[in-house]
Design a protein around this motif. Structure first.
Motif, mmCIF file in Angstrom:
data_model
loop_
_atom_site.group_PDB
_atom_site.id
_atom_site.type_symbol
_atom_site.label_atom_id
_atom_site.label_comp_id
_atom_site.label_asym_id
_atom_site.label_seq_id
_atom_site.Cartn_x
_atom_site.Cartn_y
_atom_site.Cartn_z
ATOM 1 N N SER A 1 0.844 -1.193 0.000
ATOM 2 C CA SER A 1 0.000 0.000 0.000
ATOM 3 C C SER A 1 0.880 1.243 0.000
ATOM 4 O O SER A 1 2.091 1.158 0.182
ATOM 5 C CB SER A 1 -0.930 0.012 1.210
ATOM 6 O OG SER A 1 -0.172 0.148 2.394
ATOM 7 N N CYS B 1 -5.119 -0.409 -3.340
ATOM 8 C CA CYS B 1 -3.987 0.038 -4.166
ATOM 9 C C CYS B 1 -3.654 -0.923 -5.308
ATOM 10 O O CYS B 1 -2.636 -0.749 -5.968
ATOM 11 C CB CYS B 1 -2.762 0.233 -3.280
ATOM 12 S SG CYS B 1 -2.989 1.460 -1.972
ATOM 13 N N PHE C 1 -1.467 -0.258 -8.831
ATOM 14 C CA PHE C 1 -0.561 0.891 -8.772
ATOM 15 C C PHE C 1 0.754 0.613 -9.501
ATOM 16 O O PHE C 1 1.377 1.523 -10.021
ATOM 17 C CB PHE C 1 -0.260 1.279 -7.326
ATOM 18 C CG PHE C 1 -1.320 2.132 -6.686
ATOM 19 C CD1 PHE C 1 -2.557 2.310 -7.270
ATOM 20 C CD2 PHE C 1 -1.069 2.765 -5.493
ATOM 21 C CE1 PHE C 1 -3.532 3.106 -6.674
ATOM 22 C CE2 PHE C 1 -2.031 3.562 -4.885
ATOM 23 C CZ PHE C 1 -3.257 3.729 -5.482
#
Length: 170
Positions: free
Chosen positions: A105, A130, A133
């Motif tokens: 994260s 997340c 990402f």
């Protein structure tokens, strides 16, 4: 001394007095066996480029917020599992590469890092919210973090439980 390259030296630590290098602009410590970055580096106020890839570093220390001139931070292929909220106070940072670490994260407050032009998160295993990402463009990551920050619900109640030995002040 403004440039120092200590890469490829099998170093397990950096000397504490590295913080005395107040005019140091560029420091490379890639491909060593470093686990931590010495706190004395917070006094390297002139540092603009810091690369520490291919080590065993587990975190970007909280005190790095003091490195306000830092433009490039490259910490690929380490063991970084956590990024502190203080990272967003690195107002000059335009390049951040945390490729192939163990991040799951990012702090939502990173969304204020609008000066960040390159954010490389490839090779990490992000968990919800997340996920993805590691494949997103920098602007998309920052926009997603902004959305997550704006949608956070405020805490209205807090339960605190103090435990310990009876009849002893807590």
């Amino acid at each position: 001394l403004t440039f120092l390259d200590l890469s490829h030296n099998a170093l397990s630590s950096l000397p504490e007095d590295i913080g005395n290098l107040e005019n140091l602009v560029e420091l490379h410590v890639d491909d060593n066996m470093l686990i931590v970055i010495p706190q004395s580096m917070k006094d390297c106020f002139s540092l603009e480029i810091f690369t520490a890839s291919d080590n065993q570093i587990t975190e970007i220390p909280f005190w790095t917020q003091n490195l306000t001139k830092l433009k490039k931070l490259d910490m690929n292929r380490n063991q970084i599992a956590r990024v502190y909220h203080s990272l967003n106070q690195m107002v000059s940072l335009t390049y951040l590469s945390l490729r192939s670490n163990v991040l799951t994260s990012l702090p939502f407050t990173m969304c204020v890092m609008t000066q960040l032009q390159t954010l490389d998160l490839t090779g990490n295993s992000f968990l919800p919210p997340c996920v993805g990402f590691d494949t997103m463009a920098t602007a998309d990551v920052l926009a997603t973090l902004q959305g997550l920050l704006e949608n956070k619900e405020p805490v209205m109640r807090l339960k605190l439980m103090v435990v310990g030995q009876e009849n002893v002040g807590k």
